[in-house]
Scaffold this motif. Structure first.
Motif, PDB file in Angstrom:
ATOM      1  N   GLU A  69     -22.923   9.323 -11.672  1.00 52.67           N
ATOM      2  CA  GLU A  69     -21.551   9.641 -12.089  1.00 52.67           C
ATOM      3  C   GLU A  69     -21.552  11.002 -12.771  1.00 52.67           C
ATOM      4  O   GLU A  69     -22.445  11.317 -13.565  1.00 52.67           O
ATOM      5  N   ALA A 104     -16.525   1.514  -6.725  1.00 55.59           N
ATOM      6  CA  ALA A 104     -16.107   2.100  -8.000  1.00 55.59           C
ATOM      7  C   ALA A 104     -14.627   1.890  -8.282  1.00 55.59           C
ATOM      8  O   ALA A 104     -14.207   1.846  -9.436  1.00 55.59           O
ATOM      9  N   GLU A 105     -13.818   1.759  -7.221  1.00 56.26           N
ATOM     10  CA  GLU A 105     -12.390   1.549  -7.445  1.00 56.26           C
ATOM     11  C   GLU A 105     -12.088   0.181  -8.027  1.00 56.26           C
ATOM     12  O   GLU A 105     -11.020  -0.050  -8.573  1.00 56.26           O
ATOM     13  N   GLN A 108     -13.208   6.103 -19.451  1.00 60.50           N
ATOM     14  CA  GLN A 108     -12.899   5.466 -18.168  1.00 60.50           C
ATOM     15  C   GLN A 108     -14.099   5.530 -17.220  1.00 60.50           C
ATOM     16  O   GLN A 108     -14.022   6.115 -16.150  1.00 60.50           O
ATOM     17  N   LYS A 112     -16.606   4.670 -14.350  1.00 60.79           N
ATOM     18  CA  LYS A 112     -16.379   3.992 -13.077  1.00 60.79           C
ATOM     19  C   LYS A 112     -17.632   3.305 -12.539  1.00 60.79           C
ATOM     20  O   LYS A 112     -17.532   2.292 -11.841  1.00 60.79           O
TER      21      LYS A 112
END
Length: 339
Positions: free
Chosen positions: A253, A338-339, A263, A265
């Motif tokens: 990441e 990841a979503e 945030q 992911k």
């Protein structure tokens, strides 16, 4: 491993900019161990750094974080060419330094310096502080003897030490003071890029804050760019503009420091964030406990390297290796889900 064409095009759009002081492209550093005349099977190939690409923009602090053994120190030492890369390119100030010989590399070396993790080991105990700091000036033949001595005194003042310490030896100083001496040495040649290899991990917490504040002040005063390596995500997020998270030789990441901490992911980044203590007793953070041990870099898992410990892994995670993809502007994640 071959990067998907669409992903490679996206990465290339982020590189080649004059704002980038450093561009690392598909960098690998493998170590062959266990071979020899009587060995069978040719030994093992340790993939300490395995196909990493990122950029560092001029004037920023790019943080590199990951648990011990993930390859971040090897990456820093390969970038500065203490190790020769196995594959890939290192573009520094517009020049590819990955394949330069020692003589050609010399003119680029003075613009990139390193602060080492252990100040006790990185300072020669037989040399005085003045000799340690002036050594880079002597190597490059900068100034007269009097000018070099004045430069040493100036650097000591810059890092918050008394200028009359020049004739003392490293053992006469505390850990924080020794690290300040190491910082002064790294600034002697007015570098553009400083690679900070866990510069505060060996120091007490109160001294850590002093050294971090000093690094920030020096960055503002001398227009420095930092590649800041650490295993403590809280420290990295505090000092960095952008952060790259490493796991087993790979970047998983990359993004803005505030976005990464607020945030995250990738499941590995989420686990690192959950381990940061919360100073407020009224707030509670659910801890993510990762199962198992970190696999060996000599025999990494197939597919996603994090899948044996990942709490959300699925069947295809063990078969297909995820590529870094941009989920949001300048926020890259290597995770299928990841979503």
């Amino acid at each position: 491993m071959v990067i998907d064409t669409s992903v490679q095009n996206q990465i290339e759009q982020k590189t080649g900019s004059p704002d980038n002081i450093l561009e690392v492209r598909n960098l690998k550093k493998h170590f062959q161990i266990g071979g020899g005349f009587l060995a069978r099977g040719g030994g093992m190939n340790i993939r300490a750094v395995d196909d990493i690409s990122f950029v560092v923009r001029r004037g920023e602090t790019f943080g590199l974080v990951g648990e011990s053994g993930c390859g971040k120190t090897t990456l820093g030492q390969t970038i500065i060419r203490l190790y020769n890369p196995t594959e890939g390119s290192i573009i520094f100030n517009g020049a590819d330094i990955s394949k330069l010989n020692a003589n050609d590399l010399r003119k680029h070396r003075r613009a990139m310096q390193m602060i080492f993790q252990d100040p006790s080991a990185s300072l020669d105990p037989r040399m005085t502080v003045g000799s340690i700091i002036s050594e880079p000036l002597n190597i490059y033949g900068i100034g007269s003897r009097e000018e070099r001595q004045e430069r040493v005194r100036e650097l000591l003042r810059v890092v918050g030490l008394n200028s009359y310490f020049t004739n003392r030896y490293p053992h006469e100083f505390s850990g924080g003071q020794r690290q300040r001496i190491g910082i002064a040495r790294s600034l002697a040649l007015n570098p553009d890029l400083v690679i900070c290899d866990e510069p505060v991990s060996a120091l007490d917490v109160s001294v850590q804050a002093q050294v971090l504040n000093l690094l920030r002040q020096l960055q503002n005063d001398f227009n420095l760019t930092y590649l800041f390596i650490a295993h403590n995500l809280a420290v990295v997020a505090h000092i960095s503009d952008r952060v790259g998270v490493m796991y087993l030789g790979k970047l998983v990441e990359v993004g803005d420091a505030k976005v990464i901490t607020e945030q995250p992911k990738h499941p590995y980044t989420q686990a690192l964030i959950s381990a940061i203590p919360v100073a407020n007793p009224n707030l509670h953070r659910d801890r993510i406990i990762l199962e198992g041990d970190v696999p060996s870099p000599a025999n990494p898992p197939s597919g996603c390297r994090f899948h044996p410990r990942c709490p959300v892994a699925r069947a295809d995670c063990s078969e297909t290796e995820p590529e870094l993809r941009e989920l949001a502007p300048d926020h890259w994640v290597a995770c299928h889900y990841a979503e």
